[in-house]
Design a protein around this motif. Sequence first.
Motif, short mmCIF file in Angstrom:
data_model
loop_
_atom_site.label_atom_id
_atom_site.label_comp_id
_atom_site.label_asym_id
_atom_site.label_seq_id
_atom_site.Cartn_x
_atom_site.Cartn_y
_atom_site.Cartn_z
N ILE A 32 36.38 46.46 43.56
CA ILE A 32 36.76 47.69 42.92
C ILE A 32 36.40 48.77 43.99
O ILE A 32 35.17 48.90 44.02
N CYS A 33 37.56 49.55 44.39
CA CYS A 33 36.85 50.75 45.16
C CYS A 33 37.51 51.90 44.47
O CYS A 33 38.72 51.96 44.25
N THR A 34 36.52 52.89 44.26
CA THR A 34 36.71 53.91 43.48
C THR A 34 36.83 55.09 44.31
O THR A 34 36.07 55.50 45.43
N ILE A 35 37.95 55.95 44.26
CA ILE A 35 38.14 57.20 44.97
C ILE A 35 37.81 58.54 44.17
O ILE A 35 38.58 58.45 43.11
N GLU A 51 37.31 42.67 35.28
CA GLU A 51 37.67 41.00 35.21
C GLU A 51 38.93 40.51 35.98
O GLU A 51 38.76 39.49 36.89
N VAL A 52 39.89 41.33 36.33
CA VAL A 52 40.91 40.89 37.41
C VAL A 52 40.35 40.73 38.48
O VAL A 52 40.61 40.26 39.52
N SER A 53 39.49 41.68 38.93
CA SER A 53 38.84 41.83 40.15
C SER A 53 37.91 40.56 40.49
O SER A 53 37.97 40.07 41.49
N ALA A 54 37.23 40.18 39.42
CA ALA A 54 36.40 38.89 39.58
C ALA A 54 37.22 37.88 39.66
O ALA A 54 36.89 36.77 40.49
N ASN A 55 38.65 38.01 39.38
CA ASN A 55 39.52 36.76 39.58
C ASN A 55 40.54 36.90 40.83
O ASN A 55 41.05 36.21 41.12
N GLY A 56 39.85 37.80 42.02
CA GLY A 56 40.31 37.89 43.04
C GLY A 56 41.55 39.06 43.50
O GLY A 56 41.75 39.27 44.73
N VAL A 57 41.75 40.04 42.29
CA VAL A 57 42.54 41.15 42.63
C VAL A 57 41.99 42.16 42.92
O VAL A 57 40.75 42.36 42.51
N THR A 58 42.15 42.76 44.23
CA THR A 58 41.68 44.11 44.57
C THR A 58 42.01 45.29 43.86
O THR A 58 43.17 45.48 43.79
N VAL A 59 41.22 45.97 43.47
CA VAL A 59 41.59 47.10 42.58
C VAL A 59 41.11 48.47 43.57
O VAL A 59 39.95 48.69 43.74
N VAL A 60 41.98 49.20 43.76
CA VAL A 60 41.93 50.78 44.38
C VAL A 60 42.07 51.67 43.34
O VAL A 60 43.04 51.95 43.07
N MET A 61 41.18 52.60 42.90
CA MET A 61 41.42 53.43 41.61
C MET A 61 40.66 54.71 42.05
O MET A 61 39.70 54.89 42.36
N ILE A 62 41.58 55.45 41.55
CA ILE A 62 41.02 57.22 41.52
C ILE A 62 40.56 57.35 40.30
O ILE A 62 40.90 57.03 39.10
N THR A 63 39.56 58.17 40.22
CA THR A 63 38.91 58.91 38.81
C THR A 63 38.28 59.96 39.08
O THR A 63 37.92 60.38 40.32
N HIS A 64 38.09 61.02 38.01
CA HIS A 64 37.43 61.93 37.98
C HIS A 64 35.99 61.83 37.19
O HIS A 64 35.22 62.82 37.04
#
Length: 242
Positions: free
Chosen positions: A48-51, A193-206
């Motif tokens: 999980i990469c958070t921007i 959970e999905v990232s632990a299953n191999g999905v890469t997550v790129v997520m913006i947050t404040h």
Amino acid sequence: MSVEPSAPAGSRRPALHAEALRKTFFAGTPREFAVLRGVSLTVERGRICTILGPSGSGKTTLLRCLSGLEPVDSGTVEVGGTKVHALSPRQTQRFRREDTAFVFQEYNLISDLTLRENVELDRPMAPRPAELAARWRLEHVLDHFPDQCSGGQQQKAAILRALNRDVDVLFCDEPTGALDGTSAGEVLCVLQEVSANGVTVVMITHNEMVTEISDRVVRLHDGEVVSDTVVPDPRPAGELEW
Ligand SMILES: Nc1ncnc2c1ncn2[C@@H]1O[C@H](COP(=O)(O)OP(=O)(O)OP(=O)(O)O)[C@@H](O)[C@H]1O
Ligand SMILES: [Mg+2]
């Protein structure tokens, strides 16, 4: 706690690698506006990469460029071995449809389809999204139209639509922006959970708290990366106190 990123992981191919991205818009005031000014970014598979960054710093534009929604002026974007910057419009369409899913900041649900029809845009609802619809207290509004639902309900439906796509890379633009703490925690648990299953997550947050459950934290300012850190020991999302 964060530390500086380690050297690129030897043989492990990143899921996403962007190099020196530049994007200028030619509208508004000032007429020419450099939104991305040489952004580079690497995300390993299943992380999980958070921007983060101030409003207007270019986060959404960056996510759109990474996902092929927006062409870049220069620089390269490689996602799962696909050179996104070099795709034709038709190839870009296929890449977006088959390899990635996008949760939009404004949800982008189709207004004359019900939430259920929106989630099932690409295929019938898979067991997991169906189970999540129940767990996220969405079942009773699944057959309602978006304008009959709250912002939070629409946002959850937008997330389910993305999860129902079964893709390798998930782009999420402030996916908890409209949610109360309990719901935000539930959504982040599922993203973890999905990232632990191999999905890469790129997520913006404040929300600074979201950095604690991320593997990598990238901060933008005026279209430039001002820090890029790996989180050695992300917390389970269920532990966050909202
Ligand atoms: N299509 C466009 N045409 C002209 N300018 C644009 C366009 N899209 C974005 N911009 C400008 O680019 C800048 C960055 O916008 P962007 O939406 O990427 O910011 P953001 O970091 O996601 O902000 P927020 O946190 O408010 O969502 C803003 O100044 C915006 O006005
Ligand atoms: Mg934005």
